[in-house]
Design an enzyme around this catalytic site. Structure first.
Site, PDB file in Angstrom:
ATOM      1  N   ASP A  13      39.291  44.971  39.610  1.00 41.93           N
ATOM      2  CA  ASP A  13      38.833  44.471  38.304  1.00 41.93           C
ATOM      3  C   ASP A  13      38.868  45.549  37.230  1.00 41.93           C
ATOM      4  O   ASP A  13      38.065  45.544  36.299  1.00 41.93           O
ATOM      5  CB  ASP A  13      37.409  43.891  38.384  1.00 41.93           C
ATOM      6  N   LYS A  16      43.884  45.628  35.501  1.00 38.30           N
ATOM      7  CA  LYS A  16      45.308  45.813  35.857  1.00 38.30           C
ATOM      8  C   LYS A  16      46.172  44.736  35.223  1.00 38.30           C
ATOM      9  O   LYS A  16      47.293  44.998  34.801  1.00 38.30           O
ATOM     10  CB  LYS A  16      45.484  45.761  37.384  1.00 38.30           C
ATOM     11  N   LYS A  18      45.941  43.141  32.392  1.00 38.37           N
ATOM     12  CA  LYS A  18      46.294  43.432  30.991  1.00 38.37           C
ATOM     13  C   LYS A  18      47.342  44.539  30.912  1.00 38.37           C
ATOM     14  O   LYS A  18      48.308  44.430  30.149  1.00 38.37           O
ATOM     15  CB  LYS A  18      45.043  43.841  30.217  1.00 38.37           C
ATOM     16  N   HIS A  41      43.633  38.311  37.913  1.00 38.40           N
ATOM     17  CA  HIS A  41      44.023  39.097  36.756  1.00 38.40           C
ATOM     18  C   HIS A  41      43.809  38.234  35.525  1.00 38.40           C
ATOM     19  O   HIS A  41      44.243  37.094  35.506  1.00 38.40           O
ATOM     20  CB  HIS A  41      45.514  39.435  36.799  1.00 38.40           C
ATOM     21  N   THR A  42      43.173  38.779  34.519  1.00 36.13           N
ATOM     22  CA  THR A  42      42.923  38.015  33.308  1.00 36.13           C
ATOM     23  C   THR A  42      43.864  38.488  32.211  1.00 36.13           C
ATOM     24  O   THR A  42      43.891  39.661  31.896  1.00 36.13           O
ATOM     25  CB  THR A  42      41.463  38.217  32.853  1.00 36.13           C
ATOM     26  N   THR A 127      35.765  37.015  49.146  1.00 33.12           N
ATOM     27  CA  THR A 127      36.064  36.049  48.091  1.00 33.12           C
ATOM     28  C   THR A 127      36.313  34.660  48.691  1.00 33.12           C
ATOM     29  O   THR A 127      36.561  33.712  47.967  1.00 33.12           O
ATOM     30  CB  THR A 127      37.318  36.469  47.295  1.00 33.12           C
ATOM     31  N   THR A 302      35.723  34.706  41.624  1.00 33.44           N
ATOM     32  CA  THR A 302      34.518  34.112  42.198  1.00 33.44           C
ATOM     33  C   THR A 302      33.493  33.696  41.152  1.00 33.44           C
ATOM     34  O   THR A 302      32.585  32.927  41.448  1.00 33.44           O
ATOM     35  CB  THR A 302      33.833  35.136  43.114  1.00 33.44           C
ATOM     36  N   LEU A 333      37.340  50.863  26.984  1.00 32.72           N
ATOM     37  CA  LEU A 333      36.636  51.920  26.256  1.00 32.72           C
ATOM     38  C   LEU A 333      35.784  51.307  25.130  1.00 32.72           C
ATOM     39  O   LEU A 333      34.703  51.795  24.827  1.00 32.72           O
ATOM     40  CB  LEU A 333      37.635  52.936  25.679  1.00 32.72           C
TER      41      LEU A 333
HETATM   42  P1  GDP Z   1      42.167  43.086  37.161  1.00 29.96           P
HETATM   43  O1  GDP Z   1      41.893  42.308  38.403  1.00 29.96           O
HETATM   44  O2  GDP Z   1      42.207  44.557  37.430  1.00 29.96           O
HETATM   45  O3  GDP Z   1      43.375  42.614  36.434  1.00 29.96           O
HETATM   46  O4  GDP Z   1      40.949  42.916  36.186  1.00 29.96           O
HETATM   47  P2  GDP Z   1      40.281  41.557  35.681  1.00 29.96           P
HETATM   48  O5  GDP Z   1      41.249  40.773  34.916  1.00 29.96           O
HETATM   49  O6  GDP Z   1      39.546  40.871  36.759  1.00 29.96           O
HETATM   50  O7  GDP Z   1      39.115  42.140  34.787  1.00 29.96           O
HETATM   51  C1  GDP Z   1      39.298  42.780  33.649  1.00 29.96           C
HETATM   52  C2  GDP Z   1      38.543  42.081  32.530  1.00 29.96           C
HETATM   53  O8  GDP Z   1      38.477  42.939  31.447  1.00 29.96           O
HETATM   54  C3  GDP Z   1      39.220  40.833  32.017  1.00 29.96           C
HETATM   55  O9  GDP Z   1      38.243  39.951  31.542  1.00 29.96           O
HETATM   56  C4  GDP Z   1      40.099  41.369  30.881  1.00 29.96           C
HETATM   57  O10 GDP Z   1      40.414  40.395  29.899  1.00 29.96           O
HETATM   58  C5  GDP Z   1      39.201  42.413  30.340  1.00 29.96           C
HETATM   59  N1  GDP Z   1      39.815  43.580  29.733  1.00 29.96           N
HETATM   60  C6  GDP Z   1      40.933  44.264  30.134  1.00 29.96           C
HETATM   61  N2  GDP Z   1      41.088  45.362  29.361  1.00 29.96           N
HETATM   62  C7  GDP Z   1      40.049  45.370  28.492  1.00 29.96           C
HETATM   63  C8  GDP Z   1      39.629  46.254  27.442  1.00 29.96           C
HETATM   64  O11 GDP Z   1      40.209  47.290  27.184  1.00 29.96           O
HETATM   65  N3  GDP Z   1      38.485  45.928  26.771  1.00 29.96           N
HETATM   66  C9  GDP Z   1      37.776  44.807  27.023  1.00 29.96           C
HETATM   67  N4  GDP Z   1      36.679  44.561  26.306  1.00 29.96           N
HETATM   68  N5  GDP Z   1      38.134  43.960  28.010  1.00 29.96           N
HETATM   69  C10 GDP Z   1      39.250  44.238  28.714  1.00 29.96           C
END
Ligand code: GDP
Length: 423
Positions: A13, A16, A18, A41-42, A127, A302, A333
């Site tokens: 989380d 990655k 983004k 991944h979001t 999960t 989850t 950040l």
């Molecule tokens: P992943 O599994 O590593 O891809 O991470 P997730 O998608 O589960 O979680 C990352 C969360 O942080 C998501 O809700 C993203 O939209 C959000 N996110 C990613 N980069 C940033 C950032 O630089 N700032 C903020 N505020 N949210 C971010």
């Protein structure tokens, strides 16, 4: 080097999705080589917010082939449902599934759930996507591969073999009705026409892409601390999320791997159980959790509230070393904006001894040695220029860089694709 990896340095989380989405723009192939739908991944872009569990992050780029490799845990129902969701938004990604990929069956998921229920308080925080039972069957050599689905005469035999021992467990350990082999075959049959055009020899496809100098982006799932050998065992996942293993998992020569971008969050989060030394609780944790992510720190797969804590230099440095990181992408950040100061965990104290190394045991007794870095006023959300960051934010990044021994090349200042500083 044509192959680049975006991987997690900590518990998962880290953002990655983004970072991979950013690089995917220039990638011919975006590839997942391990794990299954047990992570999310979001992505936030012009189609709105999309959470992917199984499909790689290149789905929004028309020219990109999204690949699931032979060692992934491929749940075909999940895959088709993610494709349907994208189709409803007018997105029809190019997808290639390895003919050697083994499939996650509903019975894997059932066993995952029943086992977590049985363990009660001692549960692993799975999960519940069936991943551990799936990889157990892979080791037992009783899984069904995508190629087997199209091998008509042998399929019923394979299904029966997969179910024999499970049905004994289901009935006698979990007091659950057994799974009927014919019913399972009937569940699989309607998937075949949709899957068939997507299935191919992925390893051969990627080797030829490498030879042609195409750009291949590998996307890791979870993070280094969930590696079954090097992570916080037993609170780990069942396949290795380390970039080093990706080449073998995909059937590519080891020398094909080039840059490894380790994604690290500006603070720490952890979904699920296991030691988490810099964890915080109470109001402080609630405030960080609410400020975090695109809509707070709640697990993408989850929906569970993530455990949150301060940036843990010991864990992140260990994770970057395991990943062989050549650069770091520091995410979230912006979430630390407006705070008086930002504590960071620079070492652990275990039984009165200070350590900078991540230990194999005694993590549950480790106490964080914190130091406070100055905070900054105002928001930095969406900032795309290093020079426009407040000096305190730049020195926070400098601290992280020194602590990790890896250059921080990318700083993410928001969930949107554009909110990124490239240094
Ligand atoms: P992943 O599994 O590593 O891809 O991470 P997730 O998608 O589960 O979680 C990352 C969360 O942080 C998501 O809700 C993203 O939209 C959000 N996110 C990613 N980069 C940033 C950032 O630089 N700032 C903020 N505020 N949210 C971010």
């Amino acid at each position: 080097m044509p192959v680049m990896a975006v991987v997690g340095a900590c518990w998962g989380d880290e953002g990655k999705g983004k970072i991979a989405d950013f690089f995917a723009e220039r990638a011919d192939y975006v590839v997942r080589w391990q794990g299954g739908a047990n992570a999310g991944h979001t992505l936030v872009n012009r189609w709105g917010k999309t959470v992917l569990h199984l499909l790689p992050s290149g789905v929004f780029h028309e020219h990109t082939v999204n690949v699931l490799g032979p060692a992934t845990a491929l749940n075909p129902w999940q895959l088709l449902s993610e494709l349907d969701t994208l189709k409803r938004r007018g997105v029809r990604p190019r997808v290639a599934l390895s003919d050697r990929a083994q499939i996650v069956l509903p019975v894997h998921r059932l066993l995952d759930e029943l086992e977590e229920e049985r363990l009660g308080q001692a549960a692993f925080g799975s999960t519940r996507r069936g991943i551990a039972p799936f990889y157990a069957d892979r080791a037992l050599k009783i899984n069904i591969r995508l190629a087997d689905l199209f091998d008509g005469p042998r399929l019923p035999e394979r299904i029966a073999r997969n179910l024999t021992a499970k049905n004994v467990l289901l009935e006698h350990l979990y007091r659950h009705p057994p799974v009927d082999a014919e019913a399972l075959a009937a569940q699989l049959a309607p998937l075949l026409p949709r899957l068939r055009p997507l299935v191919t020899d992925v390893a051969a496809m990627l080797r030829s892409a490498c030879a042609q100098g195409k750009t291949i982006l590998l996307e890791g799932q979870l993070g280094a601390l969930r590696d079954p050998d090097h992570g916080i065992y037993p609170y780990v996942t069942s396949s290795s999320p380390l970039a080093g293993g990706s080449m073998a998992a995909l059937g590519l020569p080891h020398r094909s791997l080039g840059d490894v971008i380790a994604v690290v969050k500006a603070y720490a989060t952890c979904v699920g159980a296991g030691p988490f030394v810099s964890q915080i609780a109470g109001d402080e944790a609630d405030a960080l959790r609410r400020a975090g992510g695109s809509d707070g720190e709640y697990g993408a797969t989850t929906g569970r509230p993530r455990r949150v804590g301060w940036f843990d230099a010991v864990a992140a440095r260990y994770g970057c070393a395991l990943q062989g990181a050549t650069a770091v992408a520091l995410t979230n950040l912006d979430v630390l904006s407006g705070r008086e100061s930002n504590p960071v965990c620079e070492a652990y104290e275990i039984d009165g001894i200070k350590t900078y190394d991540f230990p194999a045991s005694a993590l549950d007794r480790a106490r964080p040695v914190l130091t406070a870095l100055p905070g900054w006023r105002g928001t930095i959300r969406g900032c795309t220029h290093w020079d426009r960051l407040p000096p305190e934010a730049r020195s926070y990044v400098g601290y992280v860089e020194d602590a990790l021994h890896v250059p921080v090349r990318y700083v993410s200042t928001g969930p949107e694709r554009e909110s990124l500083i490239v240094r």
